[in-house]
Design a protein around this motif. Structure first.
Motif, PDB file in Angstrom:
ATOM      1  N   LEU A 293       0.823  -1.212   0.000  1.00 33.62           N
ATOM      2  CA  LEU A 293       0.000   0.000   0.000  1.00 33.62           C
ATOM      3  C   LEU A 293       0.857   1.262   0.000  1.00 33.62           C
ATOM      4  CD1 LEU A 293      -2.757  -0.994   2.577  1.00 33.62           C
ATOM      5  CD2 LEU A 293      -2.819  -1.163   0.097  1.00 33.62           C
ATOM      6  N   ARG A 294       2.102   1.161  -0.427  1.00 32.98           N
ATOM      7  CA  ARG A 294       2.989   2.319  -0.510  1.00 32.98           C
ATOM      8  C   ARG A 294       3.536   2.436  -1.923  1.00 32.98           C
ATOM      9  NH1 ARG A 294       1.994   5.693   3.392  1.00 32.98           N
ATOM     10  NH2 ARG A 294       0.008   4.691   3.051  1.00 32.98           N
ATOM     11  N   LYS A 295       3.550   3.678  -2.439  1.00 36.95           N
ATOM     12  CA  LYS A 295       4.132   3.953  -3.758  1.00 36.95           C
ATOM     13  C   LYS A 295       3.517   3.050  -4.832  1.00 36.95           C
ATOM     14  CE  LYS A 295       7.204   6.708  -1.780  1.00 36.95           C
ATOM     15  NZ  LYS A 295       7.187   8.170  -1.900  1.00 36.95           N
ATOM     16  N   VAL A 296       2.204   2.896  -4.775  1.00 39.18           N
ATOM     17  CA  VAL A 296       1.527   2.008  -5.729  1.00 39.18           C
ATOM     18  C   VAL A 296       1.573   2.610  -7.122  1.00 39.18           C
ATOM     19  CG1 VAL A 296      -0.667   0.933  -6.326  1.00 39.18           C
ATOM     20  CG2 VAL A 296       0.062   1.035  -3.935  1.00 39.18           C
ATOM     21  N   GLU A 297       1.907   1.796  -8.109  1.00 40.68           N
ATOM     22  CA  GLU A 297       2.024   2.253  -9.497  1.00 40.68           C
ATOM     23  C   GLU A 297       1.067   1.538 -10.439  1.00 40.68           C
ATOM     24  OE1 GLU A 297       4.074   4.557 -10.867  1.00 40.68           O
ATOM     25  OE2 GLU A 297       4.976   5.161  -8.971  1.00 40.68           O
ATOM     26  N   LYS A 298       0.553   0.364 -10.039  1.00 49.63           N
ATOM     27  CA  LYS A 298      -0.220  -0.463 -10.964  1.00 49.63           C
ATOM     28  C   LYS A 298      -1.553  -0.855 -10.329  1.00 49.63           C
ATOM     29  CE  LYS A 298       2.197  -3.591 -13.179  1.00 49.63           C
ATOM     30  NZ  LYS A 298       3.085  -4.757 -13.403  1.00 49.63           N
ATOM     31  N   PHE A 299      -2.623  -0.707 -11.094  1.00 49.92           N
ATOM     32  CA  PHE A 299      -3.971  -0.959 -10.601  1.00 49.92           C
ATOM     33  C   PHE A 299      -4.706  -1.897 -11.556  1.00 49.92           C
ATOM     34  CE2 PHE A 299      -2.614   3.178  -9.166  1.00 49.92           C
ATOM     35  CZ  PHE A 299      -3.011   3.225  -7.848  1.00 49.92           C
ATOM     36  N   LEU A 300      -5.673  -2.633 -11.004  1.00 50.64           N
ATOM     37  CA  LEU A 300      -6.582  -3.453 -11.795  1.00 50.64           C
ATOM     38  C   LEU A 300      -7.997  -3.143 -11.334  1.00 50.64           C
ATOM     39  CD1 LEU A 300      -7.359  -5.650 -13.788  1.00 50.64           C
ATOM     40  CD2 LEU A 300      -6.785  -7.366 -12.051  1.00 50.64           C
ATOM     41  N   ASP A 318      -0.598   3.323 -14.476  1.00 48.89           N
ATOM     42  CA  ASP A 318      -0.898   2.058 -15.134  1.00 48.89           C
ATOM     43  C   ASP A 318      -2.178   1.483 -14.528  1.00 48.89           C
ATOM     44  OD1 ASP A 318      -0.982  -0.465 -16.211  1.00 48.89           O
ATOM     45  OD2 ASP A 318       1.083  -0.983 -15.749  1.00 48.89           O
ATOM     46  N   ALA A 319      -3.302   1.655 -15.224  1.00 39.98           N
ATOM     47  CA  ALA A 319      -4.603   1.231 -14.705  1.00 39.98           C
ATOM     48  C   ALA A 319      -5.305   0.369 -15.745  1.00 39.98           C
ATOM     49  CB  ALA A 319      -5.468   2.446 -14.348  1.00 39.98           C
ATOM     50  N   THR A 320      -5.302  -0.938 -15.529  1.00 44.69           N
ATOM     51  CA  THR A 320      -5.979  -1.847 -16.442  1.00 44.69           C
ATOM     52  C   THR A 320      -7.385  -2.155 -15.930  1.00 44.69           C
ATOM     53  OG1 THR A 320      -5.102  -3.806 -15.325  1.00 44.69           O
ATOM     54  CG2 THR A 320      -3.802  -2.905 -17.126  1.00 44.69           C
ATOM     55  N   ILE A 321      -8.194  -2.742 -16.802  1.00 41.55           N
ATOM     56  CA  ILE A 321      -9.592  -3.047 -16.489  1.00 41.55           C
ATOM     57  C   ILE A 321      -9.819  -4.538 -16.649  1.00 41.55           C
ATOM     58  CG2 ILE A 321     -12.000  -2.639 -17.151  1.00 41.55           C
ATOM     59  CD1 ILE A 321     -11.102   0.117 -18.167  1.00 41.55           C
ATOM     60  N   VAL A 354      -6.115  -4.394  -6.682  1.00 41.76           N
ATOM     61  CA  VAL A 354      -7.496  -4.506  -7.158  1.00 41.76           C
ATOM     62  C   VAL A 354      -8.300  -3.324  -6.623  1.00 41.76           C
ATOM     63  CG1 VAL A 354      -9.619  -5.867  -7.051  1.00 41.76           C
ATOM     64  CG2 VAL A 354      -7.400  -7.010  -7.317  1.00 41.76           C
ATOM     65  N   VAL A 355      -9.059  -2.670  -7.507  1.00 43.93           N
ATOM     66  CA  VAL A 355      -9.934  -1.568  -7.129  1.00 43.93           C
ATOM     67  C   VAL A 355     -11.359  -1.957  -7.498  1.00 43.93           C
ATOM     68  CG1 VAL A 355     -10.444   0.891  -7.355  1.00 43.93           C
ATOM     69  CG2 VAL A 355      -8.082   0.080  -7.556  1.00 43.93           C
ATOM     70  N   SER A 356     -12.264  -1.923  -6.531  1.00 44.22           N
ATOM     71  CA  SER A 356     -13.639  -2.350  -6.793  1.00 44.22           C
ATOM     72  C   SER A 356     -14.582  -1.588  -5.876  1.00 44.22           C
ATOM     73  CB  SER A 356     -13.784  -3.855  -6.560  1.00 44.22           C
ATOM     74  OG  SER A 356     -15.129  -4.275  -6.692  1.00 44.22           O
ATOM     75  N   ALA A 357     -15.840  -1.461  -6.328  1.00 46.33           N
ATOM     76  CA  ALA A 357     -16.890  -0.878  -5.507  1.00 46.33           C
ATOM     77  C   ALA A 357     -17.759  -1.956  -4.875  1.00 46.33           C
ATOM     78  CB  ALA A 357     -17.753   0.057  -6.349  1.00 46.33           C
ATOM     79  N   SER A 358     -17.326  -3.232  -5.003  1.00 47.52           N
ATOM     80  CA  SER A 358     -18.100  -4.355  -4.465  1.00 47.52           C
ATOM     81  C   SER A 358     -17.488  -4.825  -3.150  1.00 47.52           C
ATOM     82  CB  SER A 358     -18.121  -5.515  -5.463  1.00 47.52           C
ATOM     83  OG  SER A 358     -18.653  -6.683  -4.868  1.00 47.52           O
ATOM     84  N   ARG A 359     -18.180  -4.584  -2.042  1.00 45.25           N
ATOM     85  CA  ARG A 359     -17.700  -5.075  -0.747  1.00 45.25           C
ATOM     86  C   ARG A 359     -17.719  -6.601  -0.707  1.00 45.25           C
ATOM     87  NH1 ARG A 359     -17.253  -1.015   3.053  1.00 45.25           N
ATOM     88  NH2 ARG A 359     -18.321   0.944   2.583  1.00 45.25           N
ATOM     89  N   ALA A 360     -18.699  -7.192  -1.386  1.00 47.63           N
ATOM     90  CA  ALA A 360     -18.781  -8.654  -1.395  1.00 47.63           C
ATOM     91  C   ALA A 360     -17.539  -9.257  -2.048  1.00 47.63           C
ATOM     92  CB  ALA A 360     -20.044  -9.099  -2.134  1.00 47.63           C
ATOM     93  N   LEU A 361     -17.116  -8.676  -3.159  1.00 40.86           N
ATOM     94  CA  LEU A 361     -15.928  -9.184  -3.842  1.00 40.86           C
ATOM     95  C   LEU A 361     -14.690  -9.013  -2.976  1.00 40.86           C
ATOM     96  CD1 LEU A 361     -14.545 -10.266  -6.438  1.00 40.86           C
ATOM     97  CD2 LEU A 361     -14.321  -7.884  -7.180  1.00 40.86           C
ATOM     98  N   LEU A 362     -14.523  -7.841  -2.389  1.00 40.57           N
ATOM     99  CA  LEU A 362     -13.313  -7.549  -1.622  1.00 40.57           C
ATOM    100  C   LEU A 362     -13.300  -8.256  -0.267  1.00 40.57           C
ATOM    101  CD1 LEU A 362     -12.913  -3.741  -2.378  1.00 40.57           C
ATOM    102  CD2 LEU A 362     -11.782  -5.676  -3.484  1.00 40.57           C
ATOM    103  N   SER A 363     -14.432  -8.823   0.147  1.00 41.98           N
ATOM    104  CA  SER A 363     -14.486  -9.547   1.414  1.00 41.98           C
ATOM    105  C   SER A 363     -14.185 -11.027   1.244  1.00 41.98           C
ATOM    106  CB  SER A 363     -15.874  -9.386   2.058  1.00 41.98           C
ATOM    107  OG  SER A 363     -16.117  -8.040   2.391  1.00 41.98           O
TER     108      SER A 363
END
Length: 616
Positions: A293-300, A318-321, A354-363
């Protein structure tokens, strides 16, 4: 011999199971080893008999028999398998009749009596009143720590005629998670595990040894979270436990852990493999995890919030989908797909958050550490918070250097006739500098038209940069806020266009208001459990070193599964030792321990008619 049964050493007991799940034992301090302990055997045809609990010399004693004092302490740790977890589906090779409490209770008592331990650490203790009554009949005092929102917990019992308790407390690991922590941090580390710590006064020593021997034993038992993908959780729990013990000693004005007047033992079902990071943390006192969680450069990005990836691409990140087919496979994110969702597998393989708006997925249990919950109701503000929380480095030098359509790198288009002809298909003007994505060949250019996509891009970047810097958005950010909204499962081809055939124009960096390069927080110098959660990793330091009662067996581990130790009756958990970790002074007195066989030693050959020898 069933693959899920506890494998006993006596031929008459082949194929039978002990009442509990796992055992680890050690006899410490000084004295001649008494050898094995015989239980009262019952008929092997009706019930499984506990023939012997053989204690072997550990080979690490520092004293001769003549110099050994007449003081001994026998420690035992045992996961007794809570009735709630004694399910046939978890033990498919065990006769369900052997999993019933009615069958197991007398066997549990038989083992405890045979162990004859001075101190017993128990995990998965359910119905503590019944256990307290049982152990009370056997001459033990009893302390219990319940897991939050669970029916089982950890217990410590000690012989009332030999030991006296002076302190006890419970460590609730979940309580050490700051309430302000990200949802994914809370869901990953809040596992409803606890530890129980007691401080016992040891029995009196001979007068000539009274001044040189410790008089107190600090003993902790716990059941750490399991799963090979949660090594960081176990390490963090160990840090919380030792921090709590140290704080308790300091607050009470007592000698610190590891001092000459205090012996320390951490016993329990720690779910540790030899060579793991958590194992190294206990043996060396230190471990270091990558800061996720420091100096993050890449996202999904979860495909459901695909539009939220585009502002980060404008910042040059760098943000992929998530691919559309992988999104369909995981269903609603609530566990409808089998195995780990592809988005998690991809994120781990590519080193992305991983970036998501789903709490179910992230849980979900498989969710990688460091995943981030994005509040889609306030998308731009949540993106800015994410950049600050993850210490994302935002630099003016890399603004508009990524394609908002495919995430590829953007470079200046060469002025060849072929390239210009290709640019014409996008409606690009011929008299302005042109840029091209090296992946999808999308053509971009700067435009001075205030109503163009370039202007909208400037507004998006300007507003987002101000939010990252902790400033309010500009008054003209309304349009940008709308474009940052989440509109469900949009296709990547739906890129802002200038006219009907051009892609979003890239605004020149010079057109953005003069905002200094933004580094959203540096890596802190603080160490410990709190910093570990904040940074998604980093160094951990227990401030002490411990030694395993089985360290010589662990060192023989060569990667060959047949060399794995067997202390656990649950299939798939061979190699895990339900540890007794001792402070060096306590370990120096180790003279005997319960035998821990290897898989190879327990493997038998059973001859079947016509099929030859078949390994079981």
């Amino acid at each position: 011999i069933g693959s899920s049964a506890f494998l006993l050493r006596h031929p008459a007991d082949r194929g039978r199971s002990l009442g509990g799940r796992a055992q680890a034992h050690a006899e410490v301090d000084l004295g001649d080893c008494t050898g094995g302990l015989d239980a009262s055997p019952s008929s092997p045809s009706s019930t499984p008999s506990l023939r012997r609990l053989d204690f072997e010399h550990a080979g690490v004693g520092r004293h001769s028999a003549a110099s050994r004092p007449k003081l001994r302490l026998r420690l035992a740790s045992w996961n007794v398998l809570a009735p709630n977890y004694a399910m046939a589906k978890s033990f498919p090779d065990v006769d369900p009749a052997w999993l019933s409490s009615k069958t197991r209770k007398p066997r549990l008592r038989q083992v405890l009596e045979a162990l004859a331990a001075d101190v017993v650490c128990l995990q998965e203790v359910q119905h503590p009143d019944e256990w307290q009554a049982l152990l009370g009949e056997m001459g033990y005092e009893f302390a219990f720590a319940a897991r939050p929102s669970r029916q089982d917990g950890c217990a410590i019992a000690w012989r009332r005629d030999r030991l006296r308790i002076v302190d006890q407390f419970v460590v609730d690991f979940d309580g050490a998670i700051p309430a302000s922590s990200q949802h994914t941090v809370q869901s990953r580390f809040a596992r409803r595990n606890v530890a129980l710590v007691v401080e016992l006064v040891l029995p009196s020593l001979p007068a000539d040894l009274e001044s040189s021997k410790p008089s107190r034993l600090v003993l902790a038992t716990t059941h750490l979270y399991w799963g090979k993908e949660h090594e960081d959780v176990r390490a963090w729990q160990l840090q919380v436990l030792t921090d709590a013990m140290r704080s308790r000693m300091e607050n009470n004005g007592l000698a610190p852990l590891g001092s000459s007047s205090r012996l320390l033992a951490i016993c329990g079902d720690l779910n540790l493999l030899p060579g793991s990071a958590s194992h190294g943390l206990l043996s060396s006192g230190r471990a270091d995890f990558p800061r996720g969680l420091r100096k993050v450069e890449k996202f999904l990005f979860d495909r459901d919030v695909s539009k939220a990836a585009r502002p980060l691409r404008l910042l040059g990140l760098d943000a992929t989908i998530e691919p559309e087919d992988e999104r369909r496979q995981r269903g609603d994110g609530r566990g409808t797909c089998e195995g780990s969702p592809a988005i998690f597998v991809r994120a781990l393989a590519e080193g992305r958050v991983v970036v998501s708006a789903s709490r179910a997925l992230l849980s979900r249990r498989e969710c990688p550490p460091g995943s981030y919950f994005l509040d889609a109701r306030r998308c731009e503000e949540s993106l800015a918070e994410m950049c600050r929380a993850l210490s994302v480095e935002v630099s003016l030098d890399r603004l508009f250097t990524r394609c908002v359509k495919c995430n590829g790198s953007v470079s200046k288009l060469e002025r060849s006739a072929e390239a210009l002809d290709r640019a014409k298909t996008f409606g690009a003007p011929q008299d302005l500098p042109l840029y091209e994505c090296v992946e999808c060949s999308q053509v971009y250019w700067f435009s001075e038209n205030l109503g163009s996509a370039s202007n909208r891009a400037q507004q998006q970047v300007h507003s987002l940069l101000r939010r990252i810097a902790g400033e309010p958005p500009p008054p003209s950010a309304d349009a940008a806020a709308v474009e940052l909204g989440v509109a469900g499962n949009d296709d990547d081809d739906d890129v802002d266009a200038e006219g009907s055939s051009t892609a979003m124009a890239l605004a020149a960096a010079a057109a953005v208001v003069a905002i200094s390069d933004i580094s959203a927080g540096d890596v802190g110098s603080a160490e410990g459990a709190a910093a570990f959660l904040r940074d998604g990793g980093g160094p951990l330091d227990l401030g002490l070193e411990l030694r395993s009662a089985y360290e010589d067996i662990e060192s023989c581990h060569s990667g060959d599964s047949s060399c794995d130790c067997v202390t656990n009756s649950k299939f798939g958990f061979h190699g895990l030792i339900d540890y007794l970790w001792l402070s060096p002074a306590l370990h120096d007195g180790l003279v005997a321990r319960l035998q821990v066989p290897t898989v190879a030693e327990l493997r038998c050959e059973a001859a079947e008619p016509g099929s030859g020898d078949t390994p079981l």
